[in-house]
Design a protein around this motif. Structure first.
Motif, short mmCIF file in Angstrom:
data_model
loop_
_atom_site.label_atom_id
_atom_site.label_comp_id
_atom_site.label_asym_id
_atom_site.label_seq_id
_atom_site.Cartn_x
_atom_site.Cartn_y
_atom_site.Cartn_z
N HIS A 99 3.73 -2.45 -11.53
CA HIS A 99 4.45 -3.40 -10.67
C HIS A 99 4.38 -2.97 -9.20
N LEU A 100 4.56 -1.68 -8.96
CA LEU A 100 4.49 -1.15 -7.60
C LEU A 100 3.12 -1.40 -6.98
N MET A 101 2.07 -1.15 -7.76
CA MET A 101 0.71 -1.37 -7.25
C MET A 101 0.46 -2.85 -6.97
N ALA A 102 0.91 -3.72 -7.87
CA ALA A 102 0.71 -5.16 -7.66
C ALA A 102 1.44 -5.64 -6.41
N GLN A 103 2.65 -5.15 -6.21
CA GLN A 103 3.41 -5.53 -5.01
C GLN A 103 2.74 -5.00 -3.75
N GLY A 104 2.22 -3.77 -3.83
CA GLY A 104 1.53 -3.20 -2.68
C GLY A 104 0.31 -4.00 -2.29
N VAL A 105 -0.47 -4.43 -3.28
CA VAL A 105 -1.64 -5.26 -2.99
C VAL A 105 -1.22 -6.59 -2.40
N ARG A 106 -0.19 -7.20 -2.99
CA ARG A 106 0.28 -8.50 -2.48
C ARG A 106 0.73 -8.39 -1.02
N ILE A 155 -6.75 -5.72 -0.45
CA ILE A 155 -7.08 -5.60 -1.87
C ILE A 155 -7.46 -4.16 -2.20
N LEU A 156 -8.16 -3.51 -1.28
CA LEU A 156 -8.62 -2.15 -1.50
C LEU A 156 -7.57 -1.10 -1.15
N THR A 157 -6.72 -1.38 -0.19
CA THR A 157 -5.80 -0.36 0.31
C THR A 157 -4.36 -0.50 -0.17
N GLY A 158 -3.97 -1.67 -0.61
CA GLY A 158 -2.56 -1.94 -0.91
C GLY A 158 -1.97 -1.09 -2.01
N ALA A 159 -2.68 -0.95 -3.11
CA ALA A 159 -2.12 -0.20 -4.25
C ALA A 159 -1.93 1.27 -3.91
N LEU A 160 -2.91 1.88 -3.28
CA LEU A 160 -2.79 3.30 -2.94
C LEU A 160 -1.74 3.54 -1.87
N THR A 161 -1.64 2.65 -0.92
CA THR A 161 -0.63 2.79 0.12
C THR A 161 0.77 2.70 -0.47
N ALA A 162 0.98 1.77 -1.39
CA ALA A 162 2.30 1.59 -1.98
C ALA A 162 2.69 2.77 -2.87
N ALA A 163 1.72 3.35 -3.55
CA ALA A 163 2.02 4.41 -4.51
C ALA A 163 1.78 5.81 -3.96
N ALA A 164 1.46 5.93 -2.68
CA ALA A 164 1.08 7.23 -2.11
C ALA A 164 2.19 8.27 -2.23
#
Length: 117
Positions: free
Chosen positions: A68-75, A86-95
């Protein structure tokens, strides 16, 4: 009431995982991956946000909460950065969580003594 919601949601997620382990031939790795994917899918259709509101840490700590965290980060990143999000959102949110896991596992490895089996 927050504790009750966290216990019920977190306990239900654990119960589902235990049933999958006991009643199917799925490996633990496939079950864990399924939890992450389920978190992404439930977040995409707008359901996981409601589950997280009720369950609090019982919904945000398990692997489905990571999805859920990764999906929200990408969104969020797609809204601000466009297609690059699309490429950076998941890693930024979960860093922060990933960084903490690395630091704490390193500390545990340095402070513990390995034992032979």
């Amino acid at each position: 009431m927050q504790y009750v919601g966290a216990f019920l949601i977190g306990g239900t997620l654990c119960l589902i995982g235990q049933i999958l382990i006991d009643k199917t031939s799925l490996t633990p790795a496939r079950i864990l991956t399924g939890y992450v994917v389920a978190g992404v899918v439930l977040s995409a259709i707008g359901v996981y946000g409601m589950i997280a509101d009720i369950g609090g840490a019982g919904a945000s700590v398990p692997l489905s909460g990571f999805g859920h965290l990764m999906a929200q980060g990408v969104r969020d990143a797609v809204d601000t950065d466009g297609a690059m999000g699309i490429l950076t959102g998941a890693l930024t949110a979960a860093a922060a969580g990933i960084g903490a896991a690395i630091v704490f596992s390193l500390a545990a490895g340095l402070l513990s003594k390995p034992k032979e089996k």
